[in-house]
Design a protein around this motif. Structure first.
Motif, PDB file in Angstrom:
ATOM      1  N   ILE B 125     -40.723 -31.780  29.979  1.00 38.90           N
ATOM      2  CA  ILE B 125     -41.188 -33.140  29.690  1.00 38.90           C
ATOM      3  C   ILE B 125     -41.741 -33.217  28.266  1.00 38.90           C
ATOM      4  O   ILE B 125     -41.396 -34.108  27.492  1.00 38.90           O
ATOM      5  N   THR B 127     -41.070 -31.231  25.792  1.00 37.02           N
ATOM      6  CA  THR B 127     -39.954 -31.026  24.865  1.00 37.02           C
ATOM      7  C   THR B 127     -39.148 -32.311  24.705  1.00 37.02           C
ATOM      8  O   THR B 127     -38.774 -32.689  23.591  1.00 37.02           O
ATOM      9  N   GLY B 128     -38.902 -33.002  25.820  1.00 40.63           N
ATOM     10  CA  GLY B 128     -38.172 -34.266  25.762  1.00 40.63           C
ATOM     11  C   GLY B 128     -38.905 -35.286  24.910  1.00 40.63           C
ATOM     12  O   GLY B 128     -38.321 -35.938  24.038  1.00 40.63           O
ATOM     13  N   MET B 129     -40.209 -35.408  25.136  1.00 40.11           N
ATOM     14  CA  MET B 129     -41.015 -36.358  24.359  1.00 40.11           C
ATOM     15  C   MET B 129     -41.019 -35.974  22.884  1.00 40.11           C
ATOM     16  O   MET B 129     -40.973 -36.831  21.993  1.00 40.11           O
ATOM     17  N   TYR B 131     -38.655 -34.403  21.113  1.00 36.03           N
ATOM     18  CA  TYR B 131     -37.410 -34.740  20.419  1.00 36.03           C
ATOM     19  C   TYR B 131     -37.137 -36.240  20.396  1.00 36.03           C
ATOM     20  O   TYR B 131     -36.338 -36.717  19.596  1.00 36.03           O
ATOM     21  N   LYS B 132     -37.807 -36.974  21.288  1.00 38.87           N
ATOM     22  CA  LYS B 132     -37.709 -38.433  21.212  1.00 38.87           C
ATOM     23  C   LYS B 132     -38.675 -39.002  20.174  1.00 38.87           C
ATOM     24  O   LYS B 132     -38.690 -40.206  19.931  1.00 38.87           O
ATOM     25  N   GLY B 133     -39.510 -38.129  19.609  1.00 40.84           N
ATOM     26  CA  GLY B 133     -40.454 -38.577  18.588  1.00 40.84           C
ATOM     27  C   GLY B 133     -41.681 -39.257  19.170  1.00 40.84           C
ATOM     28  O   GLY B 133     -42.360 -40.027  18.476  1.00 40.84           O
ATOM     29  N   GLU B 134     -41.988 -38.979  20.432  1.00 42.88           N
ATOM     30  CA  GLU B 134     -43.158 -39.592  21.068  1.00 42.88           C
ATOM     31  C   GLU B 134     -44.392 -38.711  20.905  1.00 42.88           C
ATOM     32  O   GLU B 134     -44.294 -37.532  20.576  1.00 42.88           O
ATOM     33  N   ASN B 180     -38.492 -35.862  10.897  1.00 45.37           N
ATOM     34  CA  ASN B 180     -39.498 -36.914  11.110  1.00 45.37           C
ATOM     35  C   ASN B 180     -40.275 -37.230   9.840  1.00 45.37           C
ATOM     36  O   ASN B 180     -40.758 -38.339   9.667  1.00 45.37           O
TER      37      ASN B 180
END
Lengths: 282, 282
Positions: B125, B127-129, B131-134, B180
């Motif tokens: 989770i 890692t997903g956030m 790479y989504k830039g969150e 980023n």
């Protein structure tokens, strides 16, 4: 003059694979793959997309269930529905149509989809697994792009790939997939200096910028493979990011718009559904 | 001759910020940040790392709790412990020491850590956030690298950054962070052709290859910032991927090994813990 990468023909090849897979399951008296889509409210784009999903599912023999909810449905009701689908062994893929009505928390509701049925690759868990290089659902647009490149017969390994654009749905995931295929990958964007020179070093050039006809022949190395992910509306027509007529004379392969990347997406969603069925052994 | 980027001094600057943060909380009669580490079995590296964590926590005023388990502990007991820590409002960060003993499923157990306390950034989770830039926890090594680059005063935006190496813990995340920051980012690896030329185009060069002294002055553009992430053991000494003595004469800035990237990591973990406390308002 270069060759046009015909997205529709390549999609048809995968459609044939999918319908063969479905037919074989039927012959073995096994259930067919099943997509269950959640549509909340009356978003016109979502309704059109759902209709399109249904049509292709019927065409390929997949089961398609559309769960519609009123615009003012409460969060709990949608989450309960997602959880029911998560635990339904007859459902392989769950699609949550976005955007949701404004009173609903998209991120929170999306997070409730089991990563095992997240055929769109929207959840953080699937995204995390994707960037870690683990077995997961590959988002449809970048998945289709890799198949288009591979259709040319070129070997991606060791090639210079340049991706222009860094969105979460195209730029970043396609860069990651090309890296996994052993390309040397450069990601460019609005702050890149000498964009033209960088693009000109590309054996594989992916344009996902959102500027009509922006990439002309001056950005392209002779013999390159050029993939156009742009879908810009100009005077009622859909126009790509690549100036097709000029680039086709320099590149070895170019995707057209329409009929290129866009023609692959829904087919890739169906392919992900078959993969879900194969992976989740019930 | 270029300037040495002194990781230890820069880490000390952040340590000072952290201990000031802790002191201020104490003055306001608030609890101090707290790390709770899970250590299963007797892995020598993990035991040493835990000891190091404890020392730095004490030095900066953070609370440190070490939860030790026997080598043959059952999965359920460890997961129960993680769930207890997830819901303990006095714990900000949870560290699961890896590797776990072989009978335990690392991926499954890691997934039980709440992403709100995943200060190491290990969960899918997070890692997903990422790479989504969150907003999420930035893994410590790449986080430290960005701070080292920024310490030179150069503006990352628009610079050509070349990352050699594509691991999940260094290459991929540092590429993403530099993207980023609006660098144009190229990721290279063992299949890259003309590696020397690509590296020579870099304003910022990150070496994370695992080959002692591999990057010599021929790979470096005059005036570049060179970050050495290598920690190779050669005849009992730790040696980087960068041939420091040769590169320092060409680059404007180089990190030494040891005393560069490695000197930042644990401090970044403490910084993540403070961020966790700030973010999760209890």
């Amino acid at each position: 003059m270069g060759t046009i990468i015909k997205g529709k023909e390549i999609a048809n090849k995968y459609k044939k694979e999918i319908s063969d897979f479905v037919e074989n399951r039927k012959k073995e008296f096994k259930r067919v793959p099943c997509i269950s889509t959640i549509l909340v409210g009356n978003d016109a784009g979502s309704m059109l997309y759902a209709k399109n999903q249904k049509r292709i599912c019927e065409q390929l023999g997949l089961k398609y269930i559309l769960n519609t909810f009123e615009e003012n449905t409460k969060e709990k009701e949608i989450i309960d529905n997602i959880e029911r689908l998560n635990s339904d062994n007859n459902v392989d893929g769950i699609i949550l149509m976005l955007p949701l009505p404004k009173h609903l928390n998209e991120k929170y509701i999306t997070s409730k989809i089991s990563y095992k049925k997240d055929i769109d690759g929207l959840t953080d868990i699937n995204t995390g697994m994707f960037y870690k290089g683990e077995k997961c659902f590959i988002p449809c647009t970048p998945k289709g792009i890799v198949k288009l490149i591979e259709s040319t017969g070129i070997n991606i390994e060791g090639k210079n790939a340049v991706v222009v654009g860094r969105s979460n749905i195209v730029g970043k995931p396609i860069a990651h997939l090309l890296l996994n295929k052993n390309a040397t990958v450069t990601i460019c964007h609005s702050k890149t200096k000498n964009l033209k020179e960088v693009c000109k070093s590309a054996d594989i050039l992916i344009a996902a910028i959102g500027k009509p006809n922006f990439i002309n022949e001056e950005f392209v190395k002779k013999g390159a493979v050029v993939i156009d992910v742009g879908t810009n509306r100009v005077e009622g027509k859909v126009v790509g990011d690549v100036y097709f007529e000029k680039v086709i004379n320099k590149a070895d392969y170019v995707t057209p718009v329409p009929g290129g990347v866009g023609a692959m997406t829904t087919t890739m969603l169906m392919l992900n559904t078959c993969e879900a069925l194969n992976r989740n052994v019930y």
